[in-house]
Structure formats: C-alpha cells, structure tokens
Design an enzyme around this catalytic site. Structure first.
Site, PDB file in Angstrom:
ATOM      1  N   TYR A 143      35.577 -37.403 -36.046  1.00 53.73           N
ATOM      2  CA  TYR A 143      35.040 -38.643 -36.594  1.00 53.73           C
ATOM      3  C   TYR A 143      34.245 -39.365 -35.517  1.00 53.73           C
ATOM      4  O   TYR A 143      34.722 -39.501 -34.388  1.00 53.73           O
ATOM      5  CB  TYR A 143      36.179 -39.537 -37.088  1.00 53.73           C
ATOM      6  CG  TYR A 143      35.732 -40.846 -37.699  1.00 53.73           C
ATOM      7  CD1 TYR A 143      34.985 -40.866 -38.882  1.00 53.73           C
ATOM      8  CD2 TYR A 143      36.047 -42.064 -37.101  1.00 53.73           C
ATOM      9  CE1 TYR A 143      34.573 -42.066 -39.448  1.00 53.73           C
ATOM     10  CE2 TYR A 143      35.640 -43.272 -37.666  1.00 53.73           C
ATOM     11  CZ  TYR A 143      34.906 -43.278 -38.837  1.00 53.73           C
ATOM     12  OH  TYR A 143      34.502 -44.458 -39.394  1.00 53.73           O
ATOM     13  N   ASP A 238      32.596 -38.118 -27.407  1.00 51.76           N
ATOM     14  CA  ASP A 238      33.048 -39.329 -28.091  1.00 51.76           C
ATOM     15  C   ASP A 238      34.454 -39.639 -27.580  1.00 51.76           C
ATOM     16  O   ASP A 238      35.432 -39.041 -28.019  1.00 51.76           O
ATOM     17  CB  ASP A 238      33.034 -39.125 -29.613  1.00 51.76           C
ATOM     18  CG  ASP A 238      33.419 -40.399 -30.352  1.00 51.76           C
ATOM     19  OD1 ASP A 238      34.011 -41.297 -29.721  1.00 51.76           O
ATOM     20  OD2 ASP A 238      33.141 -40.490 -31.565  1.00 51.76           O
ATOM     21  N   LYS A 266      37.365 -49.087 -28.788  1.00 49.83           N
ATOM     22  CA  LYS A 266      38.819 -49.276 -28.791  1.00 49.83           C
ATOM     23  C   LYS A 266      39.355 -49.907 -27.491  1.00 49.83           C
ATOM     24  O   LYS A 266      39.193 -51.097 -27.293  1.00 49.83           O
ATOM     25  CB  LYS A 266      39.508 -47.979 -29.187  1.00 49.83           C
ATOM     26  CG  LYS A 266      39.049 -47.570 -30.620  1.00 49.83           C
ATOM     27  CD  LYS A 266      39.896 -46.590 -31.364  1.00 49.83           C
ATOM     28  CE  LYS A 266      39.435 -46.530 -32.823  1.00 49.83           C
ATOM     29  NZ  LYS A 266      38.862 -45.284 -33.266  1.00 49.83           N
TER      30      LYS A 266
HETATM   31  C1  LIG Z   1      37.495 -45.201 -34.091  1.00 48.19           C
HETATM   32  C2  LIG Z   1      36.506 -44.154 -33.725  1.00 48.19           C
HETATM   33  C3  LIG Z   1      35.127 -44.341 -33.881  1.00 48.19           C
HETATM   34  C4  LIG Z   1      34.552 -45.528 -34.591  1.00 48.19           C
HETATM   35  O1  LIG Z   1      34.814 -46.730 -33.938  1.00 48.19           O
HETATM   36  P1  LIG Z   1      34.726 -48.099 -34.787  1.00 48.19           P
HETATM   37  O2  LIG Z   1      34.920 -49.153 -33.756  1.00 48.19           O
HETATM   38  O3  LIG Z   1      35.806 -48.008 -35.813  1.00 48.19           O
HETATM   39  O4  LIG Z   1      33.377 -48.130 -35.410  1.00 48.19           O
HETATM   40  C5  LIG Z   1      34.270 -43.382 -33.385  1.00 48.19           C
HETATM   41  N1  LIG Z   1      34.741 -42.275 -32.792  1.00 48.19           N
HETATM   42  C6  LIG Z   1      36.045 -42.046 -32.632  1.00 48.19           C
HETATM   43  C7  LIG Z   1      36.514 -40.812 -31.933  1.00 48.19           C
HETATM   44  C8  LIG Z   1      36.977 -42.964 -33.122  1.00 48.19           C
HETATM   45  O5  LIG Z   1      38.283 -42.711 -33.022  1.00 48.19           O
END
Ligand SMILES: *Cc1c(COP(=O)(O)O)cnc(C)c1O
Length: 423
Positions: A143, A238, A266
C-alpha cells in the site's frame, strides 16, 4: 440500550460517508461496529463507553511512544502557543529535516508534506521527472496511499496490464502501473527485460505491513536495488510504516540497502498529520523552487506537526529498539505455543515492534499466501479480543503495533485473552 459508541456511529453515518473518515475504522470487514475513543495514554485507550483497552493499533503506526507522551504533548502545546501556521518557514522544519537526514542513510534532502499518500504521489512524480519515463512497478498487497497511480488492483493474470482497484480511477491513471507479486525476483527481471527502458521507478514497502506483516526474503531488496541500478530506474522505499519503527535508521539501515528515494509518514509526525519524501540530493534538487518539479502545500512543514515529530524522534534516539524487539519476539513465541495448544493453525510474522497473526497453516511470504488466512476466524478473534479489552486491527491484513509504552502486563493480558479464545 444502545451504547454511546453505537449512538455516535448512527449519527456519524448521517453526516460522514460510512460514519468514518477512513474506511477500515468502520470495522465492517470483521462484522463489528466501531468503538469511539475518548482518550489515550501510553498503551491504553478509553472509549466513550468508559471501557479501557490495551491498544495494539496505535493509530496504525505513528505512536511508537504510545498515546499522549508528556514530552511530545509539551512540544505541541509550546508550538501552539507560538501560533499554528505561518505559510512561511519555521525553525523546527529545518531541525526535523536535519534529524531525518542524519538518521536515514539514503536521505540527503527531504521535503515535508501532509500525509503518506501525498509523499508517495510526489515521490513518483519526481522519479518520473528525473528519469523522463512513466512506468512504475509496485507489488501486490503493498500500500502506498490512495493516489490514483497506486490504486491498481491485480488484473486477471494479464501480463503487463493493470486495472483500477476502485471506481473513479480512470484506466489511463494506472495504465503505467505494473503489478507483480512481492518477494519474487523472477517476474521483476522479466519486467525489466520487457519495460526496463520505460520504467521510472520500482516502489516497495521494504517490509510489507499492509497485507499483514510480510518480511522480505533474503536477496529480494538487494535484487531490486541491482535491477534498478542496471536499468536507470529509481528504487523508492516506502518507509511510511518502517521508518523509525524497525530501527532508528529504518529498513534501509537495517537491511543496508540504499534507495534512491524514501517515502515517510506516521512516526515522523508524532501523531500529527505529516508525510515526507527524501532521497539523493541529485534527485531532490529537481523539486521546485530549486528545480522544475512542482509540489507545494499550504500546511506543509506545519509548526505543530514539526514540533511533535521532532520531539518524538529525539526521544526515539534514546530508546532501546533491540530490547523492545526481544520482548516482542518472546511474546510472539508464547503466542505460537498458545495457539498450538488451542489447536488453531497460525503463522505469526514479526519484526521489531510489529507482528501479524495469520490464521493459516502456510508460511506467509506474499499477498497470495496472506489471503489463505481465515478471515472469518480473524473476525471472531477480533471480537473476542475487543470484548476482553484488547484493541487489535479490525482487519485480518494489518500488523499489530507495539510501543515503548507497552508493559509486560499488557503482553500478559493479551496472552490471557488468547487462551480463552475458542475459535
Ligand atoms: C499508511 C501508509 C501510507 C499512507 O499514508 P497516509 O498518511 O495514510 O496517507 C503509505 N504507505 C504506507 C506503507 C503506509 O503504511
């Protein structure tokens, strides 16, 4: 008598689509209703119905120090006293950027944004600009936020074609998004053979945490690094979840891999809305106003968010990551034994302060094996745990999050609740 949470949810549904501001919170995939949270402190949250829970979700990752850490709160309060936003640079932006650059080996410069979604989207734009290419390879079950280009669902085995994963995403928006299984280098090599000259970037969660927790097999990340380098494509890590969680140096430090670009979010916001993307200076210098790649934000580098993030990272510099990992490892071993005694097949994947209990007899190494997990059994497990005062993710495909605020008693409560699960 409906509970206060139930009443709030009914009312919320009148004004907010599905009653929630992010879909998974509705708990529909586990056949439950959300509990509304009144407050949190350390590893605990309290509902508006006056029930306490040990929290193993932690706002989906940001709260590695637990809820309402006094020093983080103090930093936020002090920043608020000075003013909430200026639309002009503030000192904490510089300080936080410096702390991030010093921590992450692959990050020489960094740009702040407001969410992980925005960061991933902007990193892709930058990769496309730097390479003059359009295609991006992502992996099934990873994701990267909800930007159009990343919302490609798996097609029906059609070799290089992607279909949009949601209505509202035009086919054209994902036409350049290629999908392959996580942890399998062979199909990635084939992609490079067919599309190497068109591939702007490979984006990957270095530890996948959005299909449940799935660790990279030995050589997977190294293989991606080599293939990207050989073909002039950028490797994007990511690290929105893994950054500052699986070690202070993120996955890139832990696995000693040097990505070209890194996506963050995060933890670096300490619980406030933040994202960031960074990487090699030669690429980052292409971003406006130094370069031509446009990307902007009214609230980017927001003083409150910077203060919360900075306070969090400074505290993390003194935290015992290895000690927490050891405790989680022991805890997961104990859980395996408990499930064994219950006669329930599980595969528990874990790293650092995260774990996922997959209800399957298979080893989980990619999205296909993750999907062998029994979702109905997980739904019953979720409800059982929540009834026992343990708050875990309302979805079978998420990672449980541990914080430095979790005590051994919290693990004991969790283990005790599992022992009374009847399947
Ligand atoms: C949570 C998450 C996102 C998206 O971040 P948001 O602040 O919710 O837009 C992107 N990549 C990874 C791996 C994530 O866990």
């Amino acid at each position: 008598m409906p509970s206060r949470s139930q009443k709030l949810f009914q009312e919320a549904k009148k004004y907010i689509p599905g009653g929630v501001n992010s879909p998974v919170r509705a708990c529909s995939s586990v056949g439950a209703e959300p509990i509304f949270i009144a407050s949190g402190r350390g590893a605990r949250i309290s509902s508006v119905d006056d029930r306490d829970y040990v929290d193993f979700v932690l706002s989906w990752g940001p709260l590695l120090l637990g809820h309402a850490h006094p020093k983080v709160n103090e930093a936020i309060h002090a920043a608020a006293e000075r003013g909430s936003s200026f639309g002009a640079p503030c000192p904490d932006e510089v300080e936080l950027a410096k702390v991030i650059v010093e921590a992450l080996p692959g990050v020489e410069m960094v740009r702040m944004v407001n969410s992980g979604t925005e960061a991933a989207m902007s990193a892709l734009r930058l990769a496309r600009a730097c390479t003059g290419r359009n295609k991006v390879l992502k992996f099934d079950g990873c994701y990267h936020g909800h930007a159009d280009a990343f919302l490609a669902g798996a097609g029906s085995g059609v070799a290089t074609l992607s279909i949009p994963g949601t209505p509202g995403v035009p086919a054209a928006a994902v036409a350049d998004t290629l999908l392959r299984p996580y942890n399998d280098l062979q199909p990635v090599k084939a992609i490079f053979t067919d599309h190497g000259a068109d591939l702007a970037a490979v984006i990957v969660e270095p530890v996948a945490a959005n299909m449940g927790l799935v660790l990279p097999l030995p050589d997977f990340l190294e293989g991606l690094r080599d293939l990207c380098r050989a073909n002039g494509s950028l490797l994007i890590f990511d690290e929105v979840i893994t950054g500052f969680r699986i070690g202070y140096q993120g996955a890139q430090g832990r696995f000693n891999i040097d990505p070209d670009l890194t996506v963050l979010g995060k933890i670096i916001g300490g619980g406030l809305p933040v994202g960031a993307y960074g990487g090699k200076a030669e690429y980052m210098r292409q971003i406006a106003p130094q370069g031509q790649v446009y990307q902007a934000g009214t609230l980017s580098g927001n003083p409150l968010a910077m203060a919360a993030g900075l306070a969090t990272l400074k505290i993390l510099q003194g935290c015992d990551y290895a000690g927490l990992e050891k405790r989680v490892e022991n805890f997961c071993r104990e859980l395996e034994l408990i499930f064994q005694s219950l006669g329930i097949d599980v595969c528990i994947n874990r790293v650092a302060s995260m774990f996922t209990i997959f209800f399957t007899s298979q080893r989980v190494t990619d999205f296909a094996s993750a999907k062998t997990a029994d979702a109905a059994l997980y739904a019953r497990f979720f409800k059982h745990m929540r009834d026992q005062g343990l708050f875990i993710a309302p979805s079978a495909f998420e990672a449980a999050m541990i914080s430095f605020a979790h005590t051994d008693d919290d693990f004991i409560s969790f283990a005790r609740a599992v022992k009374s699960f009847t399947g």
